[in-house]
Design an enzyme around this catalytic site. Sequence first.
Site: not given
Ligand code: PEP
Length: 254
Positions: A175, A235-236, A101, A13-14, A99, A169
């Site tokens: 995102g 993520g989203g 980020e 969920w960040k 991650h 990833e």
């Molecule tokens: C994530 O940040 O781990 C991710 C996979 O984001 P998203 O699915 O939004 O690309």
Amino acid sequence: MTPGVRPLVAGNWKMNGLKASLGEIAAMGEAARAGGAGAAELAVCPPATLISQAAALLADGALAVGGQDCHPKGSGPHTGEIAAAMLKDAGASYVIVGHSERRADHGESDALVRAKAEAALAAGLTAIVCVGETRAEREAGRALAVVSGQIRGSLPPVAEPSRIVVAYEPVWAIGTGLTPTAADIAEMHAAIRAWLGEIYGPGGATIRILYGGSVKPANAAELLSLANVDGALVGGASLKAADFLAIAGVYRNT
Ligand code: PEP
């Protein structure tokens, strides 16, 4: 999918979610109880402020709860940080480390990510260790070399394989709505599988390798059917129970 390996679909969920969002987690739990993810395991990693409340909603284990980061130390003068044991105490069984980020925003090195993963294991958590190349690195033909370095540098060299999850990833896919080709994902996951074998021996064959980066209900079936793709880090699309469950629903008949 890897034969004999239980898939995992984990939501990240960040920095999103207030108490009002707990209804989404409750809905995920309800669907998981009703068999909406088949034999797959589901986990949600909300912000740390919601872990206790999420865990209380999911006390029957229908859905696991995870943190999004932990500190490498067990306790001490580290204002604002969260120790792995605190996540465990709040009801988490997973924690995401490394991650992209955090690697980008906080300059986290492979060595720090490894220390966090080791702290997670010591606290009784399962570590979801993230790796992935940038767009520039892929375009330069360096994706495999970069991820190989991250795998060797970020994973604890000694670990019970069931307590390690790798999430591949690609940074440029997070995102953005972009995803690598199926062939590129399959190539990277096969390479990761081989490196895990070098590090952990036969146990490396059982470690779950998730794909993450713009996984949506519309592309989940294709992405999750690839060899060595043992689930997804989402993520989203994990913020809404309906989307998350549509992705996990790929495993409904397993
Ligand atoms: C994530 O940040 O781990 C991710 C996979 O984001 P998203 O699915 O939004 O690309």
